[in-house]
Design a protein around this motif. Structure first.
Motif, PDB file in Angstrom:
ATOM      1  N   VAL A  18     -33.051  33.895 -21.537  1.00  9.44           N
ATOM      2  CA  VAL A  18     -33.553  35.248 -21.797  1.00  9.44           C
ATOM      3  C   VAL A  18     -32.565  35.961 -22.703  1.00  9.44           C
ATOM      4  CG1 VAL A  18     -34.130  37.475 -20.764  1.00  9.44           C
ATOM      5  CG2 VAL A  18     -34.770  35.364 -19.600  1.00  9.44           C
ATOM      6  N   PHE A  19     -33.053  36.492 -23.819  1.00  8.62           N
ATOM      7  CA  PHE A  19     -32.251  37.332 -24.707  1.00  8.62           C
ATOM      8  C   PHE A  19     -32.657  38.772 -24.453  1.00  8.62           C
ATOM      9  CE2 PHE A  19     -31.889  33.292 -26.825  1.00  8.62           C
ATOM     10  CZ  PHE A  19     -30.572  33.295 -27.248  1.00  8.62           C
ATOM     11  N   ARG A  20     -31.671  39.635 -24.181  1.00 12.42           N
ATOM     12  CA  ARG A  20     -31.933  41.036 -23.855  1.00 12.42           C
ATOM     13  C   ARG A  20     -31.295  41.929 -24.917  1.00 12.42           C
ATOM     14  NH1 ARG A  20     -30.082  42.548 -18.023  1.00 12.42           N
ATOM     15  NH2 ARG A  20     -28.114  41.851 -18.919  1.00 12.42           N
ATOM     16  N   ASP A  21     -32.133  42.717 -25.595  1.00 13.94           N
ATOM     17  CA  ASP A  21     -31.658  43.670 -26.601  1.00 13.94           C
ATOM     18  C   ASP A  21     -31.229  44.933 -25.876  1.00 13.94           C
ATOM     19  OD1 ASP A  21     -31.195  45.443 -28.651  1.00 13.94           O
ATOM     20  OD2 ASP A  21     -33.005  44.938 -29.759  1.00 13.94           O
ATOM     21  N   ILE A  22     -29.946  45.219 -25.909  1.00 14.39           N
ATOM     22  CA  ILE A  22     -29.399  46.355 -25.169  1.00 14.39           C
ATOM     23  C   ILE A  22     -29.875  47.682 -25.745  1.00 14.39           C
ATOM     24  CG2 ILE A  22     -27.257  47.503 -24.497  1.00 14.39           C
ATOM     25  CD1 ILE A  22     -25.939  44.724 -24.629  1.00 14.39           C
ATOM     26  N   SER A  23     -29.923  47.809 -27.053  1.00 11.44           N
ATOM     27  CA  SER A  23     -30.254  49.091 -27.675  1.00 11.44           C
ATOM     28  C   SER A  23     -31.739  49.433 -27.562  1.00 11.44           C
ATOM     29  CB  SER A  23     -29.821  49.105 -29.135  1.00 11.44           C
ATOM     30  OG  SER A  23     -30.494  48.087 -29.843  1.00 11.44           O
ATOM     31  N   ALA A  24     -32.622  48.430 -27.525  1.00 21.12           N
ATOM     32  CA  ALA A  24     -34.060  48.695 -27.456  1.00 21.12           C
ATOM     33  C   ALA A  24     -34.614  48.542 -26.042  1.00 21.12           C
ATOM     34  CB  ALA A  24     -34.814  47.764 -28.397  1.00 21.12           C
ATOM     35  N   GLY A  25     -33.846  47.934 -25.150  1.00 21.55           N
ATOM     36  CA  GLY A  25     -34.319  47.731 -23.795  1.00 21.55           C
ATOM     37  C   GLY A  25     -35.419  46.682 -23.698  1.00 21.55           C
TER      38      GLY A  25
END
Length: 81
Positions: free
Chosen positions: A13-20
Motif C-alpha cells: 500500500v502506498f499512502r500519499d500523506i499530503s492528499a490523504g
C-alpha cells in the motif's frame, strides 16, 4: 532466472500523506509498517510525499510560467540593438 537473487514482489500500500489517498499495488519495496486494507488483509505501507493525487500536473494546479516574457526581457537586456 537465478533463484534467490530477486527481491520479493508482493502487494504493498502506498499512502500519499499530503492528499490523504492510499492505493494498493504490487512492488518490491520493503517497509516495517503495516496497514489493514479494505479487504481485511494486512499489507506493508509506504508513505510518499507526492503521488498522482497531489502532483500539480495531475491535479490541474500547475503554474503557467511566462516564458515568452522572459525571452523578450533577455533580448531587451542582452540582445542585439
Amino acid at each position: 532466472m537465478k533463484d534467490g537473487i530477486h527481491p520479493q514482489y508482493r502487494p504493498v500500500v502506498f499512502r500519499d500523506i499530503s492528499a490523504g489517498m492510499s492505493f494498493l499495488t504490487r512492488s518490491t519495496v520493503t517497509s516495517e509498517k503495516t496497514i489493514e486494507w479494505e479487504d481485511g488483509h494486512s499489507y506493508p505501507v509506504v508513505d510518499v510525499d507526492i503521488s498522482s493525487a497531489s502532483h500539480p500536473f495531475y491535479t490541474g494546479r500547475a503554474k503557467v510560467i511566462d516564458t515568452a516574457g522572459r525571452v523578450e526581457k533577455f533580448n531587451r537586456r542582452y540582445g542585439r540593438h
